[in-house]
Structures are given as C-alpha cells and as structure tokens.
Design a protein around this motif. Structure first.
Motif, PDB file in Angstrom:
ATOM      1  N   LEU A  28       0.825  -1.224   0.000  1.00 35.21           N
ATOM      2  CA  LEU A  28       0.000   0.000   0.000  1.00 35.21           C
ATOM      3  C   LEU A  28       0.854   1.267   0.000  1.00 35.21           C
ATOM      4  CD1 LEU A  28      -2.884   1.361   0.352  1.00 35.21           C
ATOM      5  CD2 LEU A  28      -2.353   1.401   2.768  1.00 35.21           C
ATOM      6  N   TYR A  63     -10.634  -0.951  -1.964  1.00 34.74           N
ATOM      7  CA  TYR A  63     -10.724  -2.039  -2.958  1.00 34.74           C
ATOM      8  C   TYR A  63     -10.551  -3.399  -2.272  1.00 34.74           C
ATOM      9  CZ  TYR A  63      -9.527  -4.944  -6.964  1.00 34.74           C
ATOM     10  OH  TYR A  63      -9.492  -5.947  -7.900  1.00 34.74           O
ATOM     11  N   LYS A  64      -9.700  -3.402  -1.272  1.00 38.62           N
ATOM     12  CA  LYS A  64      -9.371  -4.683  -0.631  1.00 38.62           C
ATOM     13  C   LYS A  64     -10.158  -4.941   0.657  1.00 38.62           C
ATOM     14  CE  LYS A  64      -5.272  -7.513  -0.100  1.00 38.62           C
ATOM     15  NZ  LYS A  64      -3.827  -7.535  -0.036  1.00 38.62           N
ATOM     16  N   TYR A  65     -10.366  -3.891   1.437  1.00 38.20           N
ATOM     17  CA  TYR A  65     -11.040  -4.064   2.733  1.00 38.20           C
ATOM     18  C   TYR A  65     -12.239  -3.127   2.837  1.00 38.20           C
ATOM     19  CZ  TYR A  65      -6.401  -5.941   3.743  1.00 38.20           C
ATOM     20  OH  TYR A  65      -5.229  -6.638   3.692  1.00 38.20           O
ATOM     21  N   LEU A 112      -7.316   2.426  -2.696  1.00 31.40           N
ATOM     22  CA  LEU A 112      -6.692   1.095  -2.683  1.00 31.40           C
ATOM     23  C   LEU A 112      -7.174   0.255  -1.500  1.00 31.40           C
ATOM     24  CD1 LEU A 112      -2.999   1.838  -3.718  1.00 31.40           C
ATOM     25  CD2 LEU A 112      -4.638   0.461  -4.954  1.00 31.40           C
ATOM     26  N   MET A 113      -7.246   0.885  -0.335  1.00 31.25           N
ATOM     27  CA  MET A 113      -7.692   0.140   0.847  1.00 31.25           C
ATOM     28  C   MET A 113      -9.153  -0.271   0.706  1.00 31.25           C
ATOM     29  SD  MET A 113      -5.566  -0.710   3.087  1.00 31.25           S
ATOM     30  CE  MET A 113      -5.863  -0.768   4.813  1.00 31.25           C
ATOM     31  N   SER A 134       3.449   1.526  -3.084  1.00 31.08           N
ATOM     32  CA  SER A 134       2.912   1.959  -4.380  1.00 31.08           C
ATOM     33  C   SER A 134       2.533   3.435  -4.363  1.00 31.08           C
ATOM     34  CB  SER A 134       1.706   1.108  -4.757  1.00 31.08           C
ATOM     35  OG  SER A 134       0.753   1.132  -3.726  1.00 31.08           O
TER      36      SER A 134
END
Lengths: 269, 151
Positions: free
Chosen positions: B67, B115-117, B112-113, B70
């Motif tokens: 995280l 998207y995953k959590y 990004l977070m 990137s």
C-alpha cells in the motif's frame, strides 16, 4: 540515473507494489519469506513500535473516557440541582399541607413510602428478563409486593424476600399483575406481564386507546405517585365481542440498568 | 545513507506515535510523504528509492505490504516530474502544489484500501490528518529554504 531509466524504475516499482498489495501474492511463500526476514531484521523496532502504539492508544482511550465521564458528571450535577429545587418546592407544599391539616384537625402529614437504594446483582439467565435479584432484603426493610423503580419507570415488583436480597419480577413476567391507568384517559386497568410485550386486560371496545399512550402504575392505596410502566405498542380487535387486546411495551429494560430504588411502605423519612 | 535513516525514523514515528491517534492507522499524518516532497523539490532522481524504502518500512509496521510502497513511489514520481518542469519558488505555489499532492496521496490510499477491505473513513480525522501532513511539509520546506538562504 538516466531519464528513461528513471521512468522504467518508477513504473516497475509502482507495478510491483500494486501487484503485491492487490493480489494475494503477499501470502505466498516467497514474498512471505521476504516479509518474514525483513520483519526479523527490524523485530526489536517492531516490538518497540507495538509497545508505544499500545501505550498511546491506552492513554487516548482513557482520556476520552475521562472526558465523557466529566460531561456525564456535569449533566448529573444539573439534574441534581433541578431535583433540589423541586424538593424545596415539595417541602413547601408539605408544610402547607401540615398547616392545613392542623387547622382542620387532621393527623400531620407523613411520608407515605420509604426509599431503599439497591443494585441489581443477578439477571434472568434464560434471556427473557423475567426477573432480577436486587441487593436489598428483609434486613433493609424490603417486603413482598414493594415496587422497584429505575429512571422513573417501573422495573418490577418484589416477589420473594430473603435476608440480604430480593427477587423482583419484571413487567416481562406473565406472573406480574399491576393496577395501572392510561395517562390519556385516566381510566384504570389491569396490566398483565408478558414477553416481549405485556397486555392490558378487559379494555372495553368503546374505550379510546391509541398506540403510544403512556401506561402508568396506579397504587390501589393511593400512596405512590404514578410511575411509568410502558406504552401502548399495538391494539387488536380480538374475538371477544366486549374487549379488545391492548399490548404494552415496558419502558424499562432490566439489562440496561444497574441501580434501582425499592419503595417500601410508609415510614417517617 | 543519512536520508534513508531519516526515512526510517520518520516511518517509525508515524506508525508508532501518530497511528494510534488516527483511525484507521494508515490515515495518520504522513511524515514520509513530507520528506519525499522536499527531496522531489531538490530534483533528485533517487527520491523514488527513498519513497520505496519509506513505503516498505511503513508497510512492515502497518502490515499492509504494497500500500504505502505503491502510493509513495507514485507520489514521488509525480512530484519529481512536476517540479522538474515547473518550479516557481513562491510560497503560494509550493503550498498549493503540496496540498494537491497530499490530497492525491490520501485519495489513492483510501481507494486502494477500499478495494481490498471494508472500513469507514471519519471525515474529521481525515481532514486533520491531511492538514497536518501539508503543514509538516510546508513548515519543513520553509525551514530548509531559510537555512539555504543563510548558507
């Protein structure tokens, strides 16, 4: 580093990081090993970081708790001051009553009930909240039939008294029958406990009852004030040609309270 | 070498002292980003390695591998490209551009977070965090600029 080299390196590092983050590759043995080795390398630092993190988090949560307690304390002080003013007002009425009583030759005014502060020690393990056990018994002067209150609402009625504890049945218990009145009409009824809602018995079909109407406790001897038992949650016409079914939702949930007041029979306070 | 040590210290301070105060922890004021910003202004191409290292350390501390790496490298790349082409040493320009990069950085992190959590962002905490990051970057810039002037 040359210009195109800079672009390619940047692009490579961004793509690599994104792939590691977005895919489950970070859980793969190879990446996991790299992560493990790196973590081992900085393990003392990670441990130090964790202890600082926990310390700060603990201090912050304590601070927030203290601030909340301070606010609650201020609110309780305000309530106390209001109660003191009301008590002074009631004492004035009491003196007037005593004076009037003397003039009319009636026995002087006495407190009609005693107050015992208590704490709930035990809840109904069945989850139906049919009863609670309070930490006041016959030694404190509690008697069977005493009304138990909290936050101005009826918690229940004392059913069994022991030396230092008492068993109180709640409005969710089908064994509880209370004399009540509807605030809107002032008419008296019998409240029968039940889970999750109690019921008003023998409500005439012509009686005007609306959902949301407050149901108040009515002391048959007229000693106690009208404390709130619950409110009318729903009304059904039912099969009985004379009476309708009126359901009452108790206002106090035993699980949400800890401190209670037991009202005992009249003593000089 | 000193720069990498500074990045390591900043990532340690960020993850241990600031993360507990800001929930979720990855939204804490980004000191590493402020450092990357200063390095980008010096037009030093190695800034991407510093950003990568800082991101890696933060990922190790936050257990979120990828995280920070990137987002930090992307921020460093964009900052470097931007300041290489346009660099007006006026405070309003520096402050404005820094604010844009910080907001972009935080938006990417949340994206990004997310998207995953699944998590909830407290707007108040996020705003405070962004403001503190901008302020830390800007104040450090002013101090460095003053020192350079005196030199």
């Amino acid at each position: 580093m040359k210009r195109y080299g800079f672009h390619i390196t940047s692009l490579f590092l961004i793509t690599l990081s994104l792939v590691v983050f977005l895919t489950e590759i970070s859980g793969s043995p190879v990446v996991g090993k790299v992560k493990e080795v790196s973590a081992r390398f900085v393990l003392p630092v990670i441990n130090l970081k964790e202890s600082i993190f926990i310390f700060i988090e603990d201090r912050v949560s304590r601070y927030i708790l203290l601030v909340n307690l301070k606010e609650e304390n201020i609110s309780l002080r305000r309530e106390l001051e209001t109660c003191k003013v009301e008590e002074a007002e009631l004492n004035t009425y009491k003196r007037t009553l005593n004076r009037l009583g003397k003039e009319l030759g009636i026995e002087s005014f006495k407190s009609l009930y005693g107050i015992i502060f208590s704490r709930i020690m035990y809840y109904d393990p069945s989850g139906l909240d049919n009863f609670v056990v309070v930490s006041a018994g016959s030694r404190s002067g509690v008697e069977r039939g005493n009304i138990v209150l909290s936050k101005g609402g009826v918690v229940g009625q004392v059913r069994e008294v022991y030396t230092t504890t008492s068993r109180v049945i709640t409005p969710l218990n089908s064994e509880l029958n209370l004399s009540v009145l509807l605030e809107s009409s002032g008419k008296a009824y019998i409240y029968k406990g039940g889970y999750p809602v109690g019921e008003l018995l023998y409500v005439n079909k012509k009686d005007k009852v609306e959902p949301g109407d407050k149901v108040l406790y009515r002391d048959p001897q007229g000693r106690l004030p009208n404390f709130e038992v619950g409110y009318v949650s729903s009304i059904e016409e039912g099969k009985n040609p004379f009476f309708k079914r009126v359901y009452v939702k108790p206002v106090i949930s035993p699980r949400n309270i800890e401190l209670v007041i037991v009202l005992t029979k009249g003593k000089e306070r | 070498m000193i720069a990498y040590l500074v990045v390591f210290l900043l990532s340690f301070i960020q993850s241990s002292f600031l993360s507990p105060l800001f929930s979720p922890g990855f939204l804490a004021p980004d000191l590493v980003l402020a450092f990357i910003f200063l390095n980008s202004m010096k037009e030093d191409k190695r800034v991407i390695f510093k950003a990568f290292f800082g991101g890696f350390m933060l990922d190790i501390f936050h257990d979120s591998l990828g995280l920070f790496m990137s987002v930090n490298v992307l921020s460093a790349y964009l900052m470097y490209m931007f300041y290489e082409k346009i660099l007006i040493k006026r405070l309003s320009f520096v402050f404005g551009s820094l604010s844009v990069f910080v907001i972009l950085n935080y938006s990417l992190k949340i994206l990004l977070m997310n998207y995953k959590y699944s998590f909830e962002v407290n707007i108040f905490i996020l705003t405070i965090s962004v403001i503190l990051t901008i302020c830390s970057g800007f104040v450090t810039y002013l101090l460095v600029a003053k020192r350079d002037e005196q030199a």
